[in-house]
Design a protein around this motif. Sequence first.
Motif, PDB file in Angstrom:
ATOM      1  N   PHE A   8      -1.587 -53.190 -36.849  1.00  0.00           N
ATOM      2  CA  PHE A   8      -1.137 -52.163 -35.904  1.00  0.00           C
ATOM      3  C   PHE A   8      -2.268 -51.771 -34.957  1.00  0.00           C
ATOM      4  O   PHE A   8      -2.068 -51.678 -33.744  1.00  0.00           O
ATOM      5  N   LEU A   9      -3.462 -51.549 -35.479  1.00  0.00           N
ATOM      6  CA  LEU A   9      -4.579 -51.116 -34.639  1.00  0.00           C
ATOM      7  C   LEU A   9      -5.094 -52.232 -33.735  1.00  0.00           C
ATOM      8  O   LEU A   9      -5.742 -51.958 -32.721  1.00  0.00           O
ATOM      9  N   ARG A  10      -4.839 -53.482 -34.079  1.00  0.00           N
ATOM     10  CA  ARG A  10      -5.255 -54.595 -33.231  1.00  0.00           C
ATOM     11  C   ARG A  10      -4.144 -55.049 -32.292  1.00  0.00           C
ATOM     12  O   ARG A  10      -4.380 -55.879 -31.432  1.00  0.00           O
ATOM     13  N   SER A  11      -2.939 -54.529 -32.449  1.00  0.00           N
ATOM     14  CA  SER A  11      -1.825 -54.910 -31.584  1.00  0.00           C
ATOM     15  C   SER A  11      -1.541 -53.879 -30.500  1.00  0.00           C
ATOM     16  O   SER A  11      -1.148 -54.239 -29.393  1.00  0.00           O
ATOM     17  N   LEU A  12      -1.714 -52.621 -30.812  1.00  0.00           N
ATOM     18  CA  LEU A  12      -1.371 -51.561 -29.863  1.00  0.00           C
ATOM     19  C   LEU A  12      -2.258 -51.547 -28.617  1.00  0.00           C
ATOM     20  O   LEU A  12      -1.728 -51.476 -27.499  1.00  0.00           O
ATOM     21  N   PRO A  13      -3.587 -51.631 -28.716  1.00  0.00           N
ATOM     22  CA  PRO A  13      -4.407 -51.613 -27.488  1.00  0.00           C
ATOM     23  C   PRO A  13      -4.132 -52.755 -26.517  1.00  0.00           C
ATOM     24  O   PRO A  13      -4.052 -52.506 -25.312  1.00  0.00           O
ATOM     25  N   PRO A  14      -3.942 -54.010 -26.963  1.00  0.00           N
ATOM     26  CA  PRO A  14      -3.630 -55.049 -25.975  1.00  0.00           C
ATOM     27  C   PRO A  14      -2.295 -54.827 -25.261  1.00  0.00           C
ATOM     28  O   PRO A  14      -2.174 -55.088 -24.073  1.00  0.00           O
ATOM     29  N   VAL A  15      -1.302 -54.341 -25.990  1.00  0.00           N
ATOM     30  CA  VAL A  15      -0.013 -54.070 -25.354  1.00  0.00           C
ATOM     31  C   VAL A  15      -0.139 -52.890 -24.398  1.00  0.00           C
ATOM     32  O   VAL A  15       0.436 -52.906 -23.303  1.00  0.00           O
ATOM     33  N   ALA A  16      -0.912 -51.885 -24.777  1.00  0.00           N
ATOM     34  CA  ALA A  16      -1.141 -50.748 -23.878  1.00  0.00           C
ATOM     35  C   ALA A  16      -1.910 -51.182 -22.633  1.00  0.00           C
ATOM     36  O   ALA A  16      -1.720 -50.620 -21.555  1.00  0.00           O
ATOM     37  N   PHE A  17      -2.758 -52.180 -22.752  1.00  0.00           N
ATOM     38  CA  PHE A  17      -3.470 -52.724 -21.595  1.00  0.00           C
ATOM     39  C   PHE A  17      -2.541 -53.568 -20.730  1.00  0.00           C
ATOM     40  O   PHE A  17      -2.656 -53.569 -19.505  1.00  0.00           O
ATOM     41  N   ALA A  18      -1.634 -54.290 -21.360  1.00  0.00           N
ATOM     42  CA  ALA A  18      -0.784 -55.231 -20.633  1.00  0.00           C
ATOM     43  C   ALA A  18       0.186 -54.540 -19.686  1.00  0.00           C
ATOM     44  O   ALA A  18       0.435 -55.038 -18.590  1.00  0.00           O
ATOM     45  N   LEU A  19       0.727 -53.408 -20.072  1.00  0.00           N
ATOM     46  CA  LEU A  19       1.745 -52.760 -19.250  1.00  0.00           C
ATOM     47  C   LEU A  19       1.220 -52.325 -17.886  1.00  0.00           C
ATOM     48  O   LEU A  19       1.780 -52.730 -16.860  1.00  0.00           O
ATOM     49  N   PRO A  20       0.157 -51.526 -17.803  1.00  0.00           N
ATOM     50  CA  PRO A  20      -0.316 -51.171 -16.454  1.00  0.00           C
ATOM     51  C   PRO A  20      -0.872 -52.364 -15.687  1.00  0.00           C
ATOM     52  O   PRO A  20      -0.758 -52.426 -14.470  1.00  0.00           O
ATOM     53  N   PHE A  21      -1.439 -53.332 -16.387  1.00  0.00           N
ATOM     54  CA  PHE A  21      -1.939 -54.519 -15.703  1.00  0.00           C
ATOM     55  C   PHE A  21      -0.793 -55.276 -15.045  1.00  0.00           C
ATOM     56  O   PHE A  21      -0.907 -55.731 -13.910  1.00  0.00           O
ATOM     57  N   CYS A  22       0.304 -55.413 -15.768  1.00  0.00           N
ATOM     58  CA  CYS A  22       1.454 -56.124 -15.206  1.00  0.00           C
ATOM     59  C   CYS A  22       2.049 -55.368 -14.028  1.00  0.00           C
ATOM     60  O   CYS A  22       2.475 -55.974 -13.050  1.00  0.00           O
ATOM     61  N   ILE A  23       2.085 -54.075 -14.111  1.00  0.00           N
ATOM     62  CA  ILE A  23       2.649 -53.278 -13.013  1.00  0.00           C
ATOM     63  C   ILE A  23       1.763 -53.365 -11.786  1.00  0.00           C
ATOM     64  O   ILE A  23       2.245 -53.534 -10.663  1.00  0.00           O
ATOM     65  N   LEU A  24       0.455 -53.278 -11.968  1.00  0.00           N
ATOM     66  CA  LEU A  24      -0.459 -53.261 -10.829  1.00  0.00           C
ATOM     67  C   LEU A  24      -0.773 -54.644 -10.271  1.00  0.00           C
ATOM     68  O   LEU A  24      -1.030 -54.790  -9.077  1.00  0.00           O
ATOM     69  N   ALA A  25      -0.760 -55.661 -11.106  1.00  0.00           N
ATOM     70  CA  ALA A  25      -1.233 -56.970 -10.666  1.00  0.00           C
ATOM     71  C   ALA A  25      -0.122 -57.888 -10.166  1.00  0.00           C
ATOM     72  O   ALA A  25      -0.243 -58.480  -9.111  1.00  0.00           O
ATOM     73  N   HIS A  26       0.928 -58.018 -10.927  1.00  0.00           N
ATOM     74  CA  HIS A  26       1.943 -59.021 -10.595  1.00  0.00           C
ATOM     75  C   HIS A  26       3.329 -58.458 -10.825  1.00  0.00           C
ATOM     76  O   HIS A  26       3.635 -57.978 -11.904  1.00  0.00           O
ATOM     77  N   ASP A  27       4.158 -58.583  -9.829  1.00  0.00           N
ATOM     78  CA  ASP A  27       5.533 -58.128  -9.986  1.00  0.00           C
ATOM     79  C   ASP A  27       6.343 -59.041 -10.899  1.00  0.00           C
ATOM     80  O   ASP A  27       7.239 -58.579 -11.593  1.00  0.00           O
ATOM     81  N   HIS A  28       6.030 -60.335 -10.893  1.00  0.00           N
ATOM     82  CA  HIS A  28       6.806 -61.253 -11.725  1.00  0.00           C
ATOM     83  C   HIS A  28       6.516 -61.070 -13.210  1.00  0.00           C
ATOM     84  O   HIS A  28       7.275 -61.533 -14.047  1.00  0.00           O
ATOM     85  N   LEU A  29       5.426 -60.385 -13.570  1.00  0.00           N
ATOM     86  CA  LEU A  29       5.135 -60.129 -14.982  1.00  0.00           C
ATOM     87  C   LEU A  29       5.989 -59.004 -15.560  1.00  0.00           C
ATOM     88  O   LEU A  29       5.972 -58.764 -16.749  1.00  0.00           O
ATOM     89  N   LEU A  30       6.733 -58.322 -14.697  1.00  0.00           N
ATOM     90  CA  LEU A  30       7.589 -57.249 -15.192  1.00  0.00           C
ATOM     91  C   LEU A  30       8.857 -57.773 -15.846  1.00  0.00           C
ATOM     92  O   LEU A  30       9.578 -57.010 -16.474  1.00  0.00           O
ATOM     93  N   GLU A  31       9.148 -59.056 -15.692  1.00  0.00           N
ATOM     94  CA  GLU A  31      10.272 -59.640 -16.410  1.00  0.00           C
ATOM     95  C   GLU A  31       9.953 -59.602 -17.899  1.00  0.00           C
ATOM     96  O   GLU A  31       8.818 -59.805 -18.310  1.00  0.00           O
ATOM     97  N   LEU A  32      10.959 -59.347 -18.719  1.00  0.00           N
ATOM     98  CA  LEU A  32      10.736 -59.125 -20.152  1.00  0.00           C
ATOM     99  C   LEU A  32      10.108 -60.339 -20.838  1.00  0.00           C
ATOM    100  O   LEU A  32       9.164 -60.191 -21.611  1.00  0.00           O
ATOM    101  N   GLU A  33      10.599 -61.526 -20.542  1.00  0.00           N
ATOM    102  CA  GLU A  33      10.069 -62.716 -21.202  1.00  0.00           C
ATOM    103  C   GLU A  33       8.611 -62.966 -20.818  1.00  0.00           C
ATOM    104  O   GLU A  33       7.772 -63.276 -21.671  1.00  0.00           O
ATOM    105  N   THR A  34       8.280 -62.799 -19.562  1.00  0.00           N
ATOM    106  CA  THR A  34       6.910 -63.011 -19.099  1.00  0.00           C
ATOM    107  C   THR A  34       5.984 -61.940 -19.653  1.00  0.00           C
ATOM    108  O   THR A  34       4.866 -62.245 -20.081  1.00  0.00           O
ATOM    109  N   PHE A  35       6.438 -60.696 -19.662  1.00  0.00           N
ATOM    110  CA  PHE A  35       5.622 -59.619 -20.223  1.00  0.00           C
ATOM    111  C   PHE A  35       5.390 -59.818 -21.713  1.00  0.00           C
ATOM    112  O   PHE A  35       4.284 -59.602 -22.214  1.00  0.00           O
ATOM    113  N   ALA A  36       6.425 -60.258 -22.427  1.00  0.00           N
ATOM    114  CA  ALA A  36       6.283 -60.496 -23.867  1.00  0.00           C
ATOM    115  C   ALA A  36       5.297 -61.629 -24.138  1.00  0.00           C
ATOM    116  O   ALA A  36       4.470 -61.529 -25.051  1.00  0.00           O
TER     117      ALA A  36
END
Length: 104
Positions: free
Chosen positions: A9-37
């Motif tokens: 849990f402690l090693r999974s939560l920070p990368p996912v918390a990092f991924a969400l704003p990165f995807c929003i700010l960097a690439h619009d195509h990463l907002l698709e569920l499969e690509t984000f996952a």
Amino acid sequence: MTTSGEFIFLRSLPPVAFALPFCILAHDHLLELETFATFSCILVMVSWVFSALCLTIGASTKSPRTASAVAVIFMVISLLFGGLLVNRRDAPEYYSWAFYAFPL
């Protein structure tokens, strides 16, 4: 001492918390569920591998100072030649061995 559930849990939560704003700010195509996952899973797996590596190095050395130095050197070289910072096609030919020695 932490349990394996807490470790995961402690090693999974920070990368996912990092991924969400990165995807929003960097690439619009990463907002698709499969690509984000996929992106989140890659970050989580890299986090797990480096956590296990650091724990292994820490357990195999006598002093924390040595463990920190060895872990940082190995992680920097591994990130550099793992394809995250330098692509194989962009690297000089004499560094080709490093991509096989430090796979990510």
